[in-house]
Enzyme design. Structure first.
Site, PDB file in Angstrom:
ATOM      1  N   HIS A 104       0.833  -1.199   0.000  1.00 49.26           N
ATOM      2  CA  HIS A 104       0.000   0.000   0.000  1.00 49.26           C
ATOM      3  C   HIS A 104       0.864   1.244   0.000  1.00 49.26           C
ATOM      4  O   HIS A 104       1.957   1.273   0.565  1.00 49.26           O
ATOM      5  CB  HIS A 104      -0.960   0.018   1.196  1.00 49.26           C
ATOM      6  CG  HIS A 104      -0.302  -0.240   2.524  1.00 49.26           C
ATOM      7  ND1 HIS A 104       0.044  -1.505   2.944  1.00 49.26           N
ATOM      8  CD2 HIS A 104       0.075   0.601   3.504  1.00 49.26           C
ATOM      9  CE1 HIS A 104       0.611  -1.429   4.138  1.00 49.26           C
ATOM     10  NE2 HIS A 104       0.639  -0.158   4.501  1.00 49.26           N
ATOM     11  N   LEU A 105       0.320   2.275  -0.642  1.00 44.55           N
ATOM     12  CA  LEU A 105       0.946   3.590  -0.713  1.00 44.55           C
ATOM     13  C   LEU A 105       0.139   4.528   0.179  1.00 44.55           C
ATOM     14  O   LEU A 105      -1.082   4.639   0.024  1.00 44.55           O
ATOM     15  CB  LEU A 105       0.892   4.072  -2.168  1.00 44.55           C
ATOM     16  CG  LEU A 105       1.430   5.456  -2.495  1.00 44.55           C
ATOM     17  CD1 LEU A 105       2.950   5.501  -2.357  1.00 44.55           C
ATOM     18  CD2 LEU A 105       1.017   5.851  -3.923  1.00 44.55           C
TER      19      LEU A 105
HETATM   20  P1  5GP Z   1       1.534   0.252   7.404  1.00 46.93           P
HETATM   21  O1  5GP Z   1       1.838   0.484   8.850  1.00 46.93           O
HETATM   22  O2  5GP Z   1       1.461  -1.226   7.084  1.00 46.93           O
HETATM   23  O3  5GP Z   1       2.418   1.002   6.460  1.00 46.93           O
HETATM   24  O4  5GP Z   1       0.109   0.862   7.159  1.00 46.93           O
HETATM   25  C1  5GP Z   1      -1.084   0.178   7.386  1.00 46.93           C
HETATM   26  C2  5GP Z   1      -2.171   1.211   7.498  1.00 46.93           C
HETATM   27  O5  5GP Z   1      -3.421   0.540   7.389  1.00 46.93           O
HETATM   28  C3  5GP Z   1      -2.165   1.945   8.828  1.00 46.93           C
HETATM   29  O6  5GP Z   1      -2.009   3.339   8.594  1.00 46.93           O
HETATM   30  C4  5GP Z   1      -3.523   1.600   9.442  1.00 46.93           C
HETATM   31  O7  5GP Z   1      -4.107   2.665  10.135  1.00 46.93           O
HETATM   32  C5  5GP Z   1      -4.343   1.186   8.234  1.00 46.93           C
HETATM   33  N1  5GP Z   1      -5.374   0.218   8.523  1.00 46.93           N
HETATM   34  C6  5GP Z   1      -5.257  -0.901   9.275  1.00 46.93           C
HETATM   35  N2  5GP Z   1      -6.429  -1.565   9.317  1.00 46.93           N
HETATM   36  C7  5GP Z   1      -7.304  -0.854   8.559  1.00 46.93           C
HETATM   37  C8  5GP Z   1      -8.683  -1.052   8.208  1.00 46.93           C
HETATM   38  O8  5GP Z   1      -9.345  -2.009   8.614  1.00 46.93           O
HETATM   39  N3  5GP Z   1      -9.246  -0.112   7.415  1.00 46.93           N
HETATM   40  C9  5GP Z   1      -8.560   0.975   6.941  1.00 46.93           C
HETATM   41  N4  5GP Z   1      -9.213   1.842   6.179  1.00 46.93           N
HETATM   42  N5  5GP Z   1      -7.253   1.181   7.255  1.00 46.93           N
HETATM   43  C10 5GP Z   1      -6.632   0.271   8.046  1.00 46.93           C
END
Ligand code: 5GP
Ligand code: ZN
Length: 118
Positions: A104-105
């Protein structure tokens, strides 16, 4: 292939609701559930990859990365971030702070960003 239990694959499949802001054949963009800036959206490929580390130099992966970045700038514009700027972020793996293992971006804006990031 879609792994069992991937949260973002479930969002793509509409099995988990999200606030969708943009979609095309290749990517889906939706609001981050725990925003770290006044505007914080995510852009994900509809096809599952665990992270950018999974992207190969095959044409399909190169195209997908292009789609991801192109959608990122479109989403930023759509969310009104062009005038003051924004940040696009990809976290990869443990040291990158990745918590969801579907590429994801992050599209973040609405406040000045610090550098270096924490
Ligand atoms: P990472 O830390 O992997 O770069 O980012 C993951 C992102 O996904 C986090 O910013 C977190 O808030 C978001 N996220 C996690 N679970 C969910 C969800 O169920 N729905 C949405 N819209 N965002 C999520
Ligand atoms: Zn997935």
């Amino acid at each position: 292939m879609r792994p069992m239990g991937c949260l973002f694959c479930k969002i793509v499949a509409r099995e988990i609701p999200s606030q969708i802001v943009f979609e095309n054949d290749h990517v889906l963009s939706f609001k981050d559930i725990n925003p770290q800036a006044p505007t914080h959206a995510l852009v994900i490929p509809k096809r599952h990859l665990t992270g950018i580390f999974d992207a190969t130099d095959a044409d399909a992966d190169r195209q997908m990365l292009g789609e991801l970045l192109t959608a990122g700038r479109q989403v930023a514009a759509q969310l009104g971030l062009d005038a003051k700027g924004y940040r696009l972020v990809i976290n990869q793996g443990q040291d990158g702070g990745q918590s969801v293992h579907h590429l994801h971006l992050h599209v973040m804006g609405g406040r000045p960003m610090g550098w270096p990031p924490g």
